[in-house]
Write an enzyme that holds these catalytic residues in place. Structure first.
Site, PDB file in Angstrom:
ATOM      1  N   ASN A  36      27.801  62.369  32.034  1.00 18.36           N
ATOM      2  CA  ASN A  36      27.530  60.939  32.045  1.00 18.36           C
ATOM      3  C   ASN A  36      27.021  60.427  33.403  1.00 18.36           C
ATOM      4  OD1 ASN A  36      28.042  58.100  32.208  1.00 18.36           O
ATOM      5  ND2 ASN A  36      29.380  58.224  30.424  1.00 18.36           N
ATOM      6  N   ASP A 161      38.071  65.032  39.508  1.00 21.22           N
ATOM      7  CA  ASP A 161      39.008  65.757  38.659  1.00 21.22           C
ATOM      8  C   ASP A 161      40.385  66.046  39.259  1.00 21.22           C
ATOM      9  OD1 ASP A 161      36.499  65.804  37.515  1.00 21.22           O
ATOM     10  OD2 ASP A 161      36.490  67.929  37.066  1.00 21.22           O
ATOM     11  N   TYR A 341      37.337  71.487  45.688  1.00 18.31           N
ATOM     12  CA  TYR A 341      36.836  70.449  44.802  1.00 18.31           C
ATOM     13  C   TYR A 341      37.087  69.033  45.332  1.00 18.31           C
ATOM     14  CZ  TYR A 341      34.387  70.341  40.410  1.00 18.31           C
ATOM     15  OH  TYR A 341      33.414  70.207  39.462  1.00 18.31           O
ATOM     16  N   TRP A 342      37.954  68.250  44.689  1.00 21.82           N
ATOM     17  CA  TRP A 342      38.139  66.863  45.147  1.00 21.82           C
ATOM     18  C   TRP A 342      39.358  66.717  46.051  1.00 21.82           C
ATOM     19  CZ3 TRP A 342      34.384  63.281  44.219  1.00 21.82           C
ATOM     20  CH2 TRP A 342      33.437  63.585  43.235  1.00 21.82           C
ATOM     21  N   GLU A 385      26.667  71.370  45.233  1.00 21.57           N
ATOM     22  CA  GLU A 385      27.496  70.388  44.507  1.00 21.57           C
ATOM     23  C   GLU A 385      28.275  69.496  45.480  1.00 21.57           C
ATOM     24  OE1 GLU A 385      30.260  72.319  41.899  1.00 21.57           O
ATOM     25  OE2 GLU A 385      30.798  70.471  40.843  1.00 21.57           O
TER      26      GLU A 385
HETATM   27  C1  GLC Z   1      32.970  67.930  37.653  1.00 23.28           C
HETATM   28  C2  GLC Z   1      33.065  66.694  38.524  1.00 23.28           C
HETATM   29  C3  GLC Z   1      32.486  65.512  37.793  1.00 23.28           C
HETATM   30  C4  GLC Z   1      31.054  65.837  37.376  1.00 23.28           C
HETATM   31  C5  GLC Z   1      30.956  67.150  36.629  1.00 23.28           C
HETATM   32  C6  GLC Z   1      29.524  67.616  36.422  1.00 23.28           C
HETATM   33  O1  GLC Z   1      33.747  67.817  36.529  1.00 23.28           O
HETATM   34  O2  GLC Z   1      34.376  66.448  38.913  1.00 23.28           O
HETATM   35  O3  GLC Z   1      32.510  64.360  38.578  1.00 23.28           O
HETATM   36  O4  GLC Z   1      30.550  64.806  36.613  1.00 23.28           O
HETATM   37  O5  GLC Z   1      31.629  68.165  37.320  1.00 23.28           O
HETATM   38  O6  GLC Z   1      28.846  67.672  37.646  1.00 23.28           O
END
Ligand code: GLC
Length: 418
Positions: A36, A161, A341-342, A385
């Site tokens: 999205n 996430d 990641y986050w 990314e």
């Molecule tokens: C991961 C990220 C999310 C993103 C997706 C695709 O799930 O946390 O924000 O939209 O990857 O890039």
């Protein structure tokens, strides 16, 4: 180190290369479907060199809108066994197949930008999109703002996430009965950069709850295993409501209802102000417990025009604590992990949003610093990314759509400053 023109060419090639016909994948392999908010950034990037393709990206995303108004977080146009959980596991029963949760509503804000840069090319497309955007915003209002601010019913819904913001909520989720499954993400990238197995068990437990009730939103709000107020989505939604009202006025529509959504949302903000932390903060709606975390989510406050003087010291400590960009979480916190990641890394796409807020607030020095630090990452390593904010190491997937997109629309020295 590549120069700006070369990087512009590479960024356009990444968008073209990730184009699967009307939609782009975030990166080949790791994320083989349409996501999205990734698609909205892709559209912003495309708009710098192919505005027709930009609108198509958005239209394809909204073709998956549910009759409830929700725009899902993943659209599974063509089945790809390299990703888990796929359409069957979600069991959402929609056409085209999709996941059963949503993602940050940046669409109205970016559609407005794309339109403003070329109103002639965009007017009819924006007119077609407007009722769909309004339907989605109404869904946010009705299904995700039960106490006023925006909540997420799954960490994946936040787009951030595994950030530490969700730890208090995730601790109450039982992931012990999810049954066997095989992750695919750790086959594409280094597992030390990905969420842990105990996180995945819980992600799937929350998904299974939604699936079992047929994604009944009343049931999810009342009894779902995870329900947290998210400052980032709240700020993104607040700005999006205002941008949607702007779009409506531009199209000659009556926007009173949308303006009221924005007013109500703004009035609810005290719920996510953590006085002890002197910052906006995520909060578990079931228990009232604050996450007690600082990071990029809270620093989207400027993105929706908020100016809380107390946030200045928080921003300074977190930003000055790293070398590149604004980290997803506080480098001084024990949970900080610069590559996972986050839980610490810096994400160019979030930097772009925060910088948009700084620019609108007249903080051009901050906006420029954030742009320069993001440029340094991309010049140094290419379009990944996300990155380690301490030493700039590229992380996650390569040739990443949204990093290429924000390069073209915002970070590149050649960007038109939109
Ligand atoms: C991961 C990220 C999310 C993103 C997706 C695709 O799930 O946390 O924000 O939209 O990857 O890039």
């Amino acid at each position: 180190m590549a120069d700006a023109d070369t990087l512009d060419d590479q960024a356009r090639a990444i968008l073209r290369g990730n184009d699967r016909g009307g939609y782009t994948v975030p990166t080949a392999g790791l994320y083989p479907y349409q996501w999205n908010w990734d698609s909205m950034f892709a559209a912003w990037g495309f708009s710098t060199f192919d505005v027709d393709r930009a609108w198509t990206e958005i239209e394809t995303l909204f073709s998956a809108q549910w009759d409830t108004g929700m725009v899902p977080h993943i659209v599974f146009h063509k089945v790809d066994p390299g990703y888990f959980p796929g359409p069957d596991y979600w069991g959402a029963g929609r056409t085209p197949p999709s996941s059963g949760i949503s993602q940050p509503p940046v669409a109205a804000t970016l559609a407005r930008r794309i339109f403003e840069a070329d109103p002639e090319a965009g007017r009819a497309r924006l007119g077609g999109l407007y009722p769909k955007l309004k339907g989605w915003h109404r869904w946010w209002r009705d299904c995700r703002c039960p106490t006023g601010v925006a909540v997420v019913t799954h960490p994946w819904e936040s787009g951030r996430d595994n950030c530490p913001d969700w730890d208090v909520g995730m601790a109450r989720v039982d992931g012990s009965n999810v049954g066997p499954y095989t992750r695919r993400d750790t086959g594409h990238v280094d597992p030390s950069m990905r969420p842990l197995k105990e996180d995945y068990d819980r992600y799937l437990a929350i998904l299974q709850f939604g699936r079992a009730c047929g994604y009944d939103q009343k049931e999810i709000l009342a009894r779902g295993p995870f329900l947290m107020a998210d400052p980032a989505i709240t700020f993104i939604l607040l700005r999006a409501h205002r941008d949607l009202a702007w779009i409506g006025r531009e199209l000659g529509e009556d926007t009173a209802e949308i303006e009221a959504w924005a007013t109500d949302l703004e009035a609810a903000l005290p719920y996510i102000w953590n006085d002890a932390l002197q910052s906006y903060d995520a909060r578990d709606v079931r228990t009232g417990t604050f996450a007690n975390t600082l990071g990029s989510g809270a620093f989207l406050a400027w993105y929706c025009g908020l100016d809380r003087p107390a946030m200045e010291a928080r921003l300074k400590a977190v930003w000055d604590g790293v070398r590149y960009g604004i980290p997803s979480s506080d480098p001084a916190a024990p949970s900080f992990d610069p590559r996972r990641y986050w839980r610490g890394p810096t994400w160019p796409v979030v930097n772009a949003l925060i910088a948009m807020g700084f620019a609108d607030a007249g903080r051009s020095a901050d906006a420029e610093r954030l742009r320069r630090e993001t440029v340094a990452l991309i010049e140094g390593a290419g379009f990944w990314e996300y990155y380690d904010p301490l030493d700039g190491t590229p992380c996650g997937g390569p040739d990443f759509t949204w990093t290429a997109a924000i390069w073209l629309a915002w970070a590149s020295p050649n960007a038109r400053g939109n």
